[in-house]
Enzyme design. Structure first.
Site, PDB file in Angstrom:
ATOM      1  N   LYS A  72       0.794  -1.236   0.000  1.00 52.69           N
ATOM      2  CA  LYS A  72       0.000   0.000   0.000  1.00 52.69           C
ATOM      3  C   LYS A  72       0.826   1.285   0.000  1.00 52.69           C
ATOM      4  CE  LYS A  72      -4.186  -1.862   2.058  1.00 52.69           C
ATOM      5  NZ  LYS A  72      -5.293  -1.657   2.996  1.00 52.69           N
ATOM      6  N   ASN A  93      -4.919   2.141  -1.785  1.00 50.64           N
ATOM      7  CA  ASN A  93      -5.402   0.773  -2.027  1.00 50.64           C
ATOM      8  C   ASN A  93      -6.123   0.661  -3.369  1.00 50.64           C
ATOM      9  OD1 ASN A  93      -7.832   2.102  -1.366  1.00 50.64           O
ATOM     10  ND2 ASN A  93      -8.724   0.105  -0.875  1.00 50.64           N
ATOM     11  N   ASP A 108     -10.039   2.590   1.449  1.00 51.37           N
ATOM     12  CA  ASP A 108     -10.267   2.015   2.793  1.00 51.37           C
ATOM     13  C   ASP A 108     -10.946   3.084   3.643  1.00 51.37           C
ATOM     14  OD1 ASP A 108      -9.006  -0.416   2.281  1.00 51.37           O
ATOM     15  OD2 ASP A 108      -7.040   0.360   2.846  1.00 51.37           O
ATOM     16  N   GLY A 132      -5.285   1.675  18.919  1.00 50.15           N
ATOM     17  CA  GLY A 132      -4.307   1.120  17.991  1.00 50.15           C
ATOM     18  C   GLY A 132      -3.566   2.230  17.269  1.00 50.15           C
ATOM     19  N   ALA A 133      -2.396   1.902  16.746  1.00 48.54           N
ATOM     20  CA  ALA A 133      -1.583   2.897  16.041  1.00 48.54           C
ATOM     21  C   ALA A 133      -0.821   2.260  14.884  1.00 48.54           C
ATOM     22  CB  ALA A 133      -0.632   3.593  17.016  1.00 48.54           C
ATOM     23  N   ASN A 156      -2.499   3.461  22.360  1.00 46.67           N
ATOM     24  CA  ASN A 156      -1.785   2.289  21.846  1.00 46.67           C
ATOM     25  C   ASN A 156      -0.904   1.693  22.927  1.00 46.67           C
ATOM     26  OD1 ASN A 156      -1.388   0.619  19.545  1.00 46.67           O
ATOM     27  ND2 ASN A 156       0.704   1.399  19.379  1.00 46.67           N
ATOM     28  N   ARG A 157      -0.726   0.368  22.832  1.00 45.71           N
ATOM     29  CA  ARG A 157       0.175  -0.342  23.751  1.00 45.71           C
ATOM     30  C   ARG A 157       1.559   0.297  23.692  1.00 45.71           C
ATOM     31  NH1 ARG A 157       1.202  -6.505  22.166  1.00 45.71           N
ATOM     32  NH2 ARG A 157       1.901  -5.423  20.293  1.00 45.71           N
ATOM     33  N   LYS A 161       4.282   4.904  18.919  1.00 44.07           N
ATOM     34  CA  LYS A 161       3.626   4.825  17.607  1.00 44.07           C
ATOM     35  C   LYS A 161       2.386   5.723  17.563  1.00 44.07           C
ATOM     36  CE  LYS A 161       3.329   0.672  15.687  1.00 44.07           C
ATOM     37  NZ  LYS A 161       3.062  -0.794  15.744  1.00 44.07           N
TER      38      LYS A 161
HETATM   39  P1  ATR Z   1      -2.956  -2.520  10.740  1.00 46.62           P
HETATM   40  O1  ATR Z   1      -2.149  -2.120   9.535  1.00 46.62           O
HETATM   41  O2  ATR Z   1      -4.113  -3.408  10.444  1.00 46.62           O
HETATM   42  O3  ATR Z   1      -3.358  -1.320  11.544  1.00 46.62           O
HETATM   43  P2  ATR Z   1      -0.630  -3.187  12.344  1.00 46.62           P
HETATM   44  O4  ATR Z   1       0.080  -2.058  11.683  1.00 46.62           O
HETATM   45  O5  ATR Z   1       0.042  -4.506  12.431  1.00 46.62           O
HETATM   46  O6  ATR Z   1      -2.022  -3.463  11.646  1.00 46.62           O
HETATM   47  O7  ATR Z   1      -1.069  -2.693  13.800  1.00 46.62           O
HETATM   48  C1  ATR Z   1      -1.529  -3.558  14.765  1.00 46.62           C
HETATM   49  C2  ATR Z   1      -2.054  -2.780  15.969  1.00 46.62           C
HETATM   50  O8  ATR Z   1      -2.555  -3.731  16.922  1.00 46.62           O
HETATM   51  C3  ATR Z   1      -0.991  -1.974  16.702  1.00 46.62           C
HETATM   52  O9  ATR Z   1      -1.597  -0.828  17.245  1.00 46.62           O
HETATM   53  C4  ATR Z   1      -0.559  -2.942  17.819  1.00 46.62           C
HETATM   54  O10 ATR Z   1      -0.033  -2.335  18.955  1.00 46.62           O
HETATM   55  P3  ATR Z   1       1.578  -2.058  19.060  1.00 46.62           P
HETATM   56  O11 ATR Z   1       1.828  -0.863  18.196  1.00 46.62           O
HETATM   57  O12 ATR Z   1       1.812  -1.771  20.503  1.00 46.62           O
HETATM   58  O13 ATR Z   1       2.253  -3.296  18.576  1.00 46.62           O
HETATM   59  C5  ATR Z   1      -1.898  -3.542  18.163  1.00 46.62           C
HETATM   60  N1  ATR Z   1      -1.762  -4.812  18.877  1.00 46.62           N
HETATM   61  C6  ATR Z   1      -1.444  -6.000  18.351  1.00 46.62           C
HETATM   62  N2  ATR Z   1      -1.433  -6.960  19.302  1.00 46.62           N
HETATM   63  C7  ATR Z   1      -1.750  -6.330  20.479  1.00 46.62           C
HETATM   64  C8  ATR Z   1      -1.912  -6.772  21.843  1.00 46.62           C
HETATM   65  N3  ATR Z   1      -1.755  -8.045  22.175  1.00 46.62           N
HETATM   66  N4  ATR Z   1      -2.268  -5.854  22.751  1.00 46.62           N
HETATM   67  C9  ATR Z   1      -2.449  -4.550  22.415  1.00 46.62           C
HETATM   68  N5  ATR Z   1      -2.304  -4.077  21.159  1.00 46.62           N
HETATM   69  C10 ATR Z   1      -1.961  -4.944  20.195  1.00 46.62           C
END
Ligand code: ATR
Length: 290
Positions: A72, A93, A108, A132-133, A156-157, A161
Site C-alpha cells: 500500500k 489501495n 479504505d 491502535g496505532a 496504543n500499547r 507509535k
Molecule cells: P494494521 O495495519 O491493520 O493497523 P498493524 O500495523 O500490524 O495493523 O497494527 C496492529 C495494531 O494492533 C498496533 O496498534 C498494535 O499495537 P503495538 O503498536 O503496541 O504493537 C496492536 N496490537 C497488536 N497486538 C496487540 C496486543 N496483544 N495488545 C495490544 N495491542 C496490540
C-alpha cells in the site's frame, strides 16, 4: 465467464498473500449487478515487486487495481497522480488508470466514511477514541480530523507509535486535534459521548474472547463503537460497548464500501444502496459470516 472477450475490462488486486481476498467476489458481483463487462482477478506479487507489477499492469492495459498488504505504501512512487488524503495518509489501495499511468486513492478510508454515514455516526465536532496505532489507525486518524472531529485520542500499547500518528496529523492539519495516550491511560479521557474506533488486532479470530480494554468504566464513555475487525462478526470490544448501552458495528461495511468506492472510481458510476446490500449479502455468504 462466457462474456469475456476482447473488450472486457480487466481489473485486479495485487498483494501477498491474496488467496483469501474477498475482493474478487465483491468486484465481480458488482460488475454483474451493474451490467458492466469487467473481470477482476487476484495477482500475488512478491514483496519487492510492487513497482514492476504496476508498470506491467499499465502496459497490459489493466483498467483498475486494488493494492493490499504489503504494497500500500510501496506503489506510491510509481503513480502519476495521488489523491491528497491518500498522500497525507501515505497509503493507497486503489489505482485508477489515467494518461501515462495510475492515480492512487485510499478507498479504505472512503469505505469507513461511508459506513459511518450509513450508521448515522457524524464525526463533525465529535470526540473520538482510536484504539491502535498501525496503518489502519493512521488512516482513520487523518479521516477523523479531516471530517472535523473535535478531538482524537489515539491509544496504543506502544505509545511512541501513537505519538508519531498524532504528530503527523497535527502537523498536517495545523492544529492540536490528536493526542497520544498509552492503552492503559484511558482514565485520562474525561466525560462521555465518545465515538470509539477499534483498529488493533486484539479480538480477531481465533482469539475472540479478548479486547484491548476490559474495564467497563472505559466503555461508559462511549456512545458508538466501531471495530474494523469483521471476523468474528461480533467482537468482544463490541459486546463490552453494547453492555454499557453503546451502538456497535463491525468492519464488514467498511470492507464492502472500500470495494464499492473503488468500483465507482474505475467505472464512473454510482452504486445504489440496494446494489450494495446485495453485494454485502454475497460477501457474507462467501465468508461464512452471519
Ligand atoms: P494494521 O495495519 O491493520 O493497523 P498493524 O500495523 O500490524 O495493523 O497494527 C496492529 C495494531 O494492533 C498496533 O496498534 C498494535 O499495537 P503495538 O503498536 O503496541 O504493537 C496492536 N496490537 C497488536 N497486538 C496487540 C496486543 N496483544 N495488545 C495490544 N495491542 C496490540
Amino acid at each position: 465467464m462466457e462474456n469475456i472477450k476482447g473488450t472486457t475490462k480487466v481489473c485486479g488486486i495485487i498483494g501477498n498473500p491474496v488467496e483469501h481476498s474477498i475482493s474478487p467476489v465483491l468486484q465481480n458481483k458488482l460488475a454483474e449487478l451493474m451490467n458492466i463487462n469487467l473481470v477482476y482477478v487476484p495477482f500475488k506479487v512478491e514483496n519487492n515487486d510492487a513497482a514492476k507489477a504496476v508498470e506491467g499492469a499499465y502496459a497490459l492495459n489493466v483498467f483498475g487495481m486494488n493494492v493490499t498488504v504489503p504494497h500500500k505504501s510501496n506503489v506510491i512512487d510509481t503513480l502519476v497522480d495521488i489523491d491528497p488524503l491518500a498522500q497525507s495518509i501515505g497509503a493507497v489501495n486503489t489505482l485508477v488508470r489515467k494518461e501515462g499511468g495510475y492515480k492512487g486513492y485510499n478507498t479504505d478510508i472512503l469505505g469507513l466514511k461511508r459506513e459511518l454515514e450509513e450508521e448515522n455516526i457524524n464525526l463533525d465536532g465529535q470526540n473520538v477514541i482510536l484504539l491502535g496505532a498501525g496503518g489502519a489507525a493512521r488512516a482513520i486518524a487523518f479521516l477523523c480530523v479531516q471530517e472535523n472531529a473535535h478531538k482524537v485520542y489515539i491509544l496504543n500499547r506502544t505509545i511512541e507509535k501513537a505519538r508519531q500518528i498524532a504528530d503527523a496529523v497535527n502537523k498536517h492539519f495545523g492544529k492540536e486535534a490528536a493526542e497520544a495516550l498509552s492503552m492503559n491511560e484511558y482514565d485520562k479521557i474525561k466525560g462521555t459521548g465518545y465515538v470509539a474506533i477499534q483498529t488493533t488486532s486484539v479480538g480477531l479470530y481465533p482469539a475472540v474472547d479478548t479486547a484491548p480494554i476490559e474495564d467497563a468504566e472505559f466503555y461508559k464513555k462511549i456512545t458508538a463503537a466501531v471495530d474494523i475487525i469483521y471476523n468474528p462478526a461480533t467482537t468482544r470490544f463490541m459486546e463490552l460497548a453494547r453492555a454499557q448501552g453503546a451502538r456497535a458495528f463491525n468492519g464488514l461495511k467498511m470492507l464492502l464500501y472500500q470495494g464499492v468506492s473503488a468500483f465507482e472510481l474505475w467505472n464512473d458510476v454510482k452504486v445504489t444502496k440496494e446494489q450494495a446490500d446485495i453485494v454485502y449479502e454475497a460477501m457474507k455468504k462467501e465468508m461464512d459470516i452471519h
